[in-house]
Design an enzyme around this catalytic site. Sequence first.
Site, PDB file in Angstrom:
ATOM      1  N   ARG A 232      -2.019   9.314   3.188  1.00  0.00           N
ATOM      2  CA  ARG A 232      -1.113   8.397   3.877  1.00  0.00           C
ATOM      3  C   ARG A 232      -1.327   8.417   5.384  1.00  0.00           C
ATOM      4  O   ARG A 232      -1.281   7.381   6.038  1.00  0.00           O
ATOM      5  CB  ARG A 232       0.335   8.720   3.512  1.00  0.00           C
ATOM      6  CG  ARG A 232       0.669   8.226   2.133  1.00  0.00           C
ATOM      7  CD  ARG A 232       2.048   8.616   1.629  1.00  0.00           C
ATOM      8  NE  ARG A 232       2.232   7.986   0.321  1.00  0.00           N
ATOM      9  CZ  ARG A 232       3.317   8.102  -0.431  1.00  0.00           C
ATOM     10  NH1 ARG A 232       4.337   8.841  -0.009  1.00  0.00           N
ATOM     11  NH2 ARG A 232       3.403   7.492  -1.595  1.00  0.00           N
TER      12      ARG A 232
ATOM     13  N   TYR B  33      -1.768   0.090  -0.348  1.00  0.00           N
ATOM     14  CA  TYR B  33      -2.163   1.258  -1.163  1.00  0.00           C
ATOM     15  C   TYR B  33      -1.606   2.584  -0.633  1.00  0.00           C
ATOM     16  O   TYR B  33      -1.013   2.627   0.421  1.00  0.00           O
ATOM     17  CB  TYR B  33      -3.658   1.295  -1.446  1.00  0.00           C
ATOM     18  CG  TYR B  33      -4.675   1.331  -0.339  1.00  0.00           C
ATOM     19  CD1 TYR B  33      -4.392   1.720   0.946  1.00  0.00           C
ATOM     20  CD2 TYR B  33      -5.992   0.982  -0.638  1.00  0.00           C
ATOM     21  CE1 TYR B  33      -5.378   1.764   1.909  1.00  0.00           C
ATOM     22  CE2 TYR B  33      -6.990   1.019   0.330  1.00  0.00           C
ATOM     23  CZ  TYR B  33      -6.676   1.418   1.604  1.00  0.00           C
ATOM     24  OH  TYR B  33      -7.653   1.466   2.545  1.00  0.00           O
ATOM     25  N   GLU B  34      -1.769   3.610  -1.427  1.00  0.00           N
ATOM     26  CA  GLU B  34      -1.121   4.919  -1.183  1.00  0.00           C
ATOM     27  C   GLU B  34       0.389   4.790  -1.094  1.00  0.00           C
ATOM     28  O   GLU B  34       1.039   5.493  -0.319  1.00  0.00           O
ATOM     29  CB  GLU B  34      -1.647   5.573   0.099  1.00  0.00           C
ATOM     30  CG  GLU B  34      -3.114   5.869   0.132  1.00  0.00           C
ATOM     31  CD  GLU B  34      -3.596   6.670  -1.055  1.00  0.00           C
ATOM     32  OE1 GLU B  34      -2.810   7.440  -1.620  1.00  0.00           O
ATOM     33  OE2 GLU B  34      -4.760   6.503  -1.429  1.00  0.00           O
ATOM     34  N   GLY B  35       0.957   3.901  -1.897  1.00  0.00           N
ATOM     35  CA  GLY B  35       2.398   3.641  -1.849  1.00  0.00           C
ATOM     36  C   GLY B  35       2.654   2.495  -0.895  1.00  0.00           C
ATOM     37  O   GLY B  35       2.359   2.614   0.299  1.00  0.00           O
TER      38      GLY B  35
END
Lengths: 594, 594
Positions: free
Chosen positions: A296, A440-442
């Site tokens: 993140r 992406y990555e949440g």
Amino acid sequence: MPTYQAPTSDTLFVLNDVLGFERYNNLPGFADATPDMIEAILGEAAKFSEEILQPLNRIGDSEGCTRSDDGSVKTPTGFKEAYDAYTEAGWGTLPFSSEFGGQDLPATLATAVSEFMTGANMSFGMYPGLTAGASAALLAHASQEQKEKYLPNMIAGKWTGTMNLTEPHCGTDLGMLRTKAVPQADGSYKLSGQKIFISAGEHDLTENIIHLVIARIEGAPEGTKGISLFVVPRNLINEDGSSGEKNGVTCGSIEEKMGLHGNSTCVLNFDDATGWLVGVENKGLRAMFTMMNEARLGVGMQGLAVSEVAYQNAVTYAKDRLQGRSISGVKAPDKKADPIIVHPDIRRILMTIRSINEASRALILWTALKGDINRRSDNEEDREAAEDFMELLTPVIKGVVTDKGFENTVMAQQVYGGHGYIAEWGMEQFVRDSRIAMIYEGTNGIQALDLVGRKLGANGGRAIQAFFKEVGSFISANKKNDAMAPYTKPLSKGLTDLQSASMWLMQNAMQKPDNAGAASTDYMHLFGLVAMGYMWGLMAKAALEADGDNNEFMQKKLITGKYFMERIMPETSAHLARISTGCDTMMALEADAF
Amino acid sequence: MPTYQAPTSDTLFVLNDVLGFERYNNLPGFADATPDMIEAILGEAAKFSEEILQPLNRIGDSEGCTRSDDGSVKTPTGFKEAYDAYTEAGWGTLPFSSEFGGQDLPATLATAVSEFMTGANMSFGMYPGLTAGASAALLAHASQEQKEKYLPNMIAGKWTGTMNLTEPHCGTDLGMLRTKAVPQADGSYKLSGQKIFISAGEHDLTENIIHLVIARIEGAPEGTKGISLFVVPRNLINEDGSSGEKNGVTCGSIEEKMGLHGNSTCVLNFDDATGWLVGVENKGLRAMFTMMNEARLGVGMQGLAVSEVAYQNAVTYAKDRLQGRSISGVKAPDKKADPIIVHPDIRRILMTIRSINEASRALILWTALKGDINRRSDNEEDREAAEDFMELLTPVIKGVVTDKGFENTVMAQQVYGGHGYIAEWGMEQFVRDSRIAMIYEGTNGIQALDLVGRKLGANGGRAIQAFFKEVGSFISANKKNDAMAPYTKPLSKGLTDLQSASMWLMQNAMQKPDNAGAASTDYMHLFGLVAMGYMWGLMAKAALEADGDNNEFMQKKLITGKYFMERIMPETSAHLARISTGCDTMMALEADAF
């Protein structure tokens, strides 16, 4: 064709003048990171990024990755050669333990290096970027035997790594995953299932790819409590450590996507693939979070990196393009028109991007340094405080820097007028590439929920209270300094808005959780503004204290910071106003009414 | 695959309940536009858009337009058949004079129809859209003979039209144009030069294309004072009115662009092409502005249209996609997870887009109606007042609705998570397509300058004063109505911010023009928010007065409007704060310092 120049002096200013990197030379590895060493490493990274990676960026976009019928994937022309040069120079080894072939250097430095490489070529940067994330997860959770088996080759870049989380029906909600793992007599598992959106999932850069995969062991509980992490090499590892026969994992297709074409985003089919449990059974999600936190911060860095290269090209165009005359009087009488940089509305765009980029860079390096302290300090109190900040700021950086970074690429594109919409100028690629970082990555909505729902309340609000205290102390300490007033006053106003919003959440989100959800994105952005404002406070102070040293450079910092305070900080009040209206109107319509 | 449903009932609500269309039946053509007639026309337009145009939207994006070596251009599969159906139904004839084969119907109605078609397929909508703009310019400036020669076939759709302004070195600054026109003995001209970014510049939909071209007559003054407008048919018109031999204009290439692939954006080379002067020599820019004002309103409408279709698909996905559980308690216990529409942060996105779209639609139709009054009323005072508003609001609509429209498509894409980034879901196309609307027909920065530099001060500020008066009167008139308080109070606050910003400009921009440029974009957005807020005031009042009639529909309006007031209107204060800081910091760095 776009160009790129790594922002080396800006990075050095943050590391040396703002963060005072030398003060940390008691931490393992930091003693080697002398100012000279840092400058040399960043200089080499800049050269590599500008000369090797940047020229491949447009090729990566136009060629993309191609999959053959046998499931193999070819990366764009030149990527393989660039990757070989990358590993030969040992770029991937910087922050890792010398036990596994690393150089023990600060992760903060590695973060700065990866900004340069990503700014030059985001798609390329993903291949080593994911390897670093996977390596970090193995370092934290794998057995010594596993570490010895995989890490040396991953850190050297001989093998790359991936993260396999998402399935067609589950992204955010990993509890729904279906990939299953069946225990075998020899202690290994057979994994079956489909994973999608796997970045760098298959390619021709290395002889092997080490997949980290979450799956449910047969009979494990439903939901997130039954998730385990596995290491699944694409090619099984022979006794002698070499890569052997193909494992049961194949690339089913490459996703056709909006951008990031130089990186292969794969559908991976696991068909009785042999894997080994990493860490503890059913505790895979925790291990995955190690990887995700690293990732993140890295994604936030991507938001900055692409914003920076877009900014640089917008500046070049704004200086070159002749169009119209300055409303305050002709500036280039010898030319048919003035360069558009004379127009205030163009200047607004450039100053906005610049002021956000420089604050973002400081914030990312500041947070990366907390990560180093957390991993390396021998003082428990320091470690805890550093971890608190890193945990608190990670979702803010991921969410805010990528949102702002994307907006910045759109504004930079706008400077080009119609040419910004045309592929050959390269600006529209920056917009398409940077868009993914918000997802992406949440998704950034998930980052906001992580911040409001998890990070704020953790340990009785210890982290947020410490943040308030640090920023508040900074404001107080500089209260009597007139030269600091243009920075501390708006920052103080922003901090008050953030504290009011935090108070509102405490009073209203407990009895009505939807109030937290309704506030989350605005709260995250409000937090981001204050965090960036604090960085500008630190930068302004460092610039003022430079005292004649490198004066022109420092003056630019002071002006850019002032612009941020005048033009960006006022957004805090709109966020607070929105937050305070709560969830009632937002949730008033029934789902069917839409 | 995305779907589209024309927002017919929302449009009818605006036309009938908000604007009170029937009150204007004294205007020529309006008497025919009875509520039944309007409903029938919109119903047919919806059907055509949903069934014929929408299915071609993805095809248009993936196939694009292809140019052959002879310069001819093939549009995507199905476009030709759809275009034939369009002309057969006479859709292009709606607002034009019956003298040239039109139906004399209100342009407001035609605007509503073109929203539907653009929402279904923006690239397709450009072909007739540009024809309408070119026809309007000819109607306003061409000789009777020219009108009779071109308009019947253009209005019928047998020929399309284009606008040729931009050249490689000049976009905004048309005074620098180089295309030259050499007078011929027969009264015609020979045009030579290169035009770029010409939408619908070449295609296979019609037997002829009528190019409107600005050029400089040999020996004419430099700068904007030497620009003339010409009509240059791709094929010369025979005596009998049919299309004859090829003129000297060819498509040199098709631009590779970010989106809008279904429309052919051409480089057009004029090589001794025969053209005829339209209107007065060296007064071409004025004629071009007629065309551009029509076009700018149309571009604002594009911003809305794509935002609407993106919104609709985001709603569908949010209802279908199961992920996570509501934080206020499980909503779909029979399912593995709740649909994501239960999450406040998803609801925030949907309500934001919805509340902006509905206000934008009202504002565009409100302004289009002013255009009709201006063109058709026999009362000079009414005409003047209508023209004032139309002139004032056109840059606001173009600039703000396309900025917000693009942001909305990005937010709608975000609802899809990773799937939003994948081409097959279609959301990323909406983002790529809508991006151009912020750029063409004058970048949004130019709109802001037009507003601040030209429209505000025109006729001693008559238009803006009338706008303040109208909104202020509305607030006063509804002051005692408690049900209106959630709308009038925030509107009043917004209006005060706008008035303060206007006052600031009056006091600070005269002596320092860069203060106007530095304020322009924020001022335009502040204006847009107040204009949209006023529309919500009108809509709320109409909904309250509907009095039980269509109750559920009206309740939704009231809630959506309240959301706008709570969550969107607070942005006015940030705009005012930014404006008030002036240009000093923004302009402090020398150009070389960037």
